[in-house]
Motif scaffolding. Structure first.
Motif, short mmCIF file in Angstrom:
data_model
loop_
_atom_site.label_atom_id
_atom_site.label_comp_id
_atom_site.label_asym_id
_atom_site.label_seq_id
_atom_site.Cartn_x
_atom_site.Cartn_y
_atom_site.Cartn_z
N MET A 108 0.83 -1.21 0.00
CA MET A 108 0.00 0.00 0.00
C MET A 108 0.87 1.26 0.00
SD MET A 108 -2.98 -1.15 2.71
CE MET A 108 -3.81 0.45 2.69
N LYS A 109 1.95 1.23 0.76
CA LYS A 109 2.83 2.38 0.82
C LYS A 109 3.55 2.58 -0.51
CE LYS A 109 6.09 4.69 3.89
NZ LYS A 109 6.65 4.72 5.25
N MET A 110 3.91 1.49 -1.15
CA MET A 110 4.56 1.56 -2.46
C MET A 110 3.62 2.21 -3.48
SD MET A 110 6.23 -1.59 -4.63
CE MET A 110 7.10 -2.13 -3.14
N LEU A 111 2.35 1.77 -3.47
CA LEU A 111 1.37 2.33 -4.40
C LEU A 111 1.09 3.80 -4.11
CD1 LEU A 111 -1.17 -0.66 -4.57
CD2 LEU A 111 0.37 0.13 -6.39
N ALA A 112 1.22 4.19 -2.85
CA ALA A 112 0.97 5.58 -2.46
C ALA A 112 2.19 6.47 -2.71
CB ALA A 112 0.58 5.65 -1.00
N GLY A 113 3.30 5.89 -3.16
CA GLY A 113 4.51 6.66 -3.41
C GLY A 113 5.29 7.01 -2.16
N GLY A 114 5.03 6.27 -1.09
CA GLY A 114 5.65 6.60 0.18
C GLY A 114 7.15 6.37 0.23
N TYR A 115 7.66 5.47 -0.59
CA TYR A 115 9.09 5.16 -0.51
C TYR A 115 9.95 6.06 -1.38
CZ TYR A 115 7.62 0.98 1.98
OH TYR A 115 7.08 0.12 2.91
N HIS A 116 9.30 6.85 -2.22
CA HIS A 116 10.07 7.76 -3.10
C HIS A 116 9.61 9.20 -2.93
CE1 HIS A 116 11.78 4.25 -5.07
NE2 HIS A 116 10.57 3.76 -5.20
N ALA A 117 8.91 9.47 -1.85
CA ALA A 117 8.37 10.82 -1.63
C ALA A 117 9.48 11.81 -1.30
CB ALA A 117 7.35 10.79 -0.50
N LYS A 118 9.26 13.05 -1.71
CA LYS A 118 10.21 14.12 -1.41
C LYS A 118 9.43 15.38 -1.04
CE LYS A 118 14.00 12.61 -4.42
NZ LYS A 118 14.89 12.98 -5.54
N PRO A 119 9.73 15.98 0.10
CA PRO A 119 9.08 17.24 0.45
C PRO A 119 9.55 18.35 -0.48
CG PRO A 119 10.83 16.77 2.00
CD PRO A 119 10.69 15.55 1.13
N SER A 120 8.76 19.39 -0.58
CA SER A 120 9.12 20.50 -1.45
C SER A 120 10.25 21.32 -0.84
CB SER A 120 7.91 21.40 -1.70
OG SER A 120 7.56 22.08 -0.50
N ALA A 121 10.93 22.08 -1.70
CA ALA A 121 12.00 22.94 -1.21
C ALA A 121 11.44 23.98 -0.24
CB ALA A 121 12.67 23.64 -2.40
N LYS A 122 10.20 24.43 -0.47
CA LYS A 122 9.58 25.41 0.41
C LYS A 122 9.37 24.82 1.80
CE LYS A 122 5.54 28.45 0.80
NZ LYS A 122 4.26 28.88 0.15
N GLN A 123 8.93 23.57 1.87
CA GLN A 123 8.73 22.93 3.17
C GLN A 123 10.05 22.77 3.92
OE1 GLN A 123 6.71 19.55 1.53
NE2 GLN A 123 4.74 20.16 2.41
N LEU A 124 11.08 22.37 3.21
CA LEU A 124 12.38 22.20 3.86
C LEU A 124 12.93 23.55 4.30
CD1 LEU A 124 14.07 19.50 1.61
CD2 LEU A 124 12.91 19.21 3.79
N SER A 125 12.70 24.58 3.51
CA SER A 125 13.19 25.91 3.86
C SER A 125 12.52 26.42 5.14
CB SER A 125 12.92 26.88 2.71
OG SER A 125 13.34 28.19 3.04
N SER A 126 11.25 26.05 5.33
CA SER A 126 10.53 26.52 6.52
C SER A 126 11.15 25.98 7.81
CB SER A 126 9.05 26.11 6.44
OG SER A 126 8.90 24.71 6.60
N LEU A 127 11.88 24.86 7.72
CA LEU A 127 12.49 24.28 8.92
C LEU A 127 13.59 25.18 9.49
CD1 LEU A 127 12.81 20.51 7.96
CD2 LEU A 127 11.15 21.56 9.49
N LYS A 128 14.18 26.01 8.65
CA LYS A 128 15.27 26.86 9.12
C LYS A 128 14.84 27.75 10.27
CE LYS A 128 17.27 27.03 4.46
NZ LYS A 128 17.63 27.90 3.30
N THR A 129 13.54 28.09 10.29
CA THR A 129 13.01 28.93 11.36
C THR A 129 13.17 28.28 12.72
OG1 THR A 129 11.37 29.77 9.80
CG2 THR A 129 10.96 30.19 12.12
N TYR A 130 13.16 26.94 12.72
CA TYR A 130 13.10 26.22 13.98
C TYR A 130 14.37 25.45 14.31
CZ TYR A 130 8.29 27.43 13.08
OH TYR A 130 7.15 28.13 12.78
N PHE A 131 15.45 25.69 13.56
CA PHE A 131 16.72 25.04 13.90
C PHE A 131 17.19 25.54 15.26
CE2 PHE A 131 16.57 22.85 10.27
CZ PHE A 131 17.63 22.85 9.38
N ILE A 132 17.56 24.62 16.12
CA ILE A 132 17.94 24.99 17.48
C ILE A 132 19.21 25.85 17.48
CG2 ILE A 132 18.76 24.07 19.69
CD1 ILE A 132 17.01 21.63 19.14
N HIS A 133 20.17 25.49 16.67
CA HIS A 133 21.46 26.17 16.72
C HIS A 133 21.57 27.34 15.75
CE1 HIS A 133 22.68 23.05 19.39
NE2 HIS A 133 22.48 22.12 18.49
#
Length: 281
Positions: A252-277
């Motif tokens: 089911m996860k394979m059919l849903a694309g779960g093993y090859h999923a990639k978050p968007s660059a925008k989502q990853l960029s938003s994490l910078k706000t919350y980096f501890i260091h």
């Protein structure tokens, strides 16, 4: 005359914490930074001595309720928090996890658009102790058999429900210390269809000291207790059913694309706000 837009349902978020000052500021900001939805934010601290109270008090004016006092652990603290919850929609965010920008608006719109559904979960991103992205956790739709006989694959910080459902099942069970979420989801599933939003809504930290990793053997015992409620015969058949459930989940996860999923660059960029260091590697 123009039609007035419908008011989105309010959301209660409970965060419980004990000696998690390293992560707490980022966690709280990820909730308080949510836009375009009314949030009732409740923070329950277990009497921390690591500066957590200073962090909580920094945001006190934006909280609906907070307390810092000794308690009987995470589940008891969550129960205390939800006792102060009044909003139509509920969820909890552990003190080392994060909500992604726009998550609560997405959830609120979903419930407003689906009045027949009382529980829904989204996907998550795994991050390390410093907030750096590790990998995605893109999951399958809810399947009770897979849930019971493989594992609880629902991302806890991406799970939300209607207060009336929480009250109907009598809320969290204080006898569970690790699998309190799986126990609650299983009881939810007896009363409502659990839906899935195929979007990243939260981040979950992954590090050696994490409670669920450090106490995994005890968690397995609690998982067994949940399965046993489904019937003695099915519980005894777990060694046979577990491989079948795992194969089903993988397919089911394979059919849903779960093993090859990639978050968007925008989502990853938003994490910078919350980096501890404060620095991106």
């Amino acid at each position: 005359m123009h039609n007035q837009p419908k008011k989105l349902p309010d959301i209660s978020i409970v965060t419980c914490s004990y000696q998690q000052g390293l992560f707490l500021d980022a966690t709280m900001r990820s909730v308080l930074d949510q836009r375009h939805v009314n949030i009732e934010y409740i923070v329950i601290d277990g009497g921390s001595t690591d500066g957590s109270l200073d962090i909580i008090q920094r945001y006190a004016s934006q909280l609906s309720y907070f307390v810092s006092e000794p308690d009987d652990g995470q589940t008891a603290a969550l129960i205390k928090g939800f006792q102060h919850s009044t909003a139509e929609i509920q969820g909890w965010l552990c003190s080392d996890d994060l909500l992604l920008p726009g998550a609560l608006k997405t959830v609120s719109i979903f419930f407003e658009s689906n009045p027949d559904i009382d529980a829904v979960y989204g996907d998550s991103l795994w991050i390390d102790s410093a907030g750096h992205y590790l990998r995605p956790k893109k999951e399958i739709n809810f399947n009770r058999f897979t849930f019971l006989f493989d594992h609880n694959y629902i991302s806890q910080p991406s799970m939300f429900w209607r207060k009336k459902l929480y009250d109907k099942v009598n809320g969290l069970d204080a006898s569970f210390n690790l699998a309190m979420d799986a126990d609650l989801w299983e009881r939810f599933s007896r009363h409502t269809k659990i839906a899935h939003i195929p979007q990243y809504l939260s981040c979950m930290r992954y590090y050696p000291e994490q409670k669920t990793r450090a106490l995994r053997p005890k968690g397995i015992i609690e998982d067994r207790k949940i399965r046993q409620r489904s019937g003695y015969t099915l519980s005894k058949l777990h060694p046979i059913l577990a491989p079948i459930a795992k194969i089903q989940r993988v397919l089911m996860k394979m059919l849903a694309g779960g093993y090859h999923a990639k978050p968007s660059a925008k989502q990853l960029s938003s994490l910078k706000t919350y980096f501890i260091h404060g620095e991106v590697s």
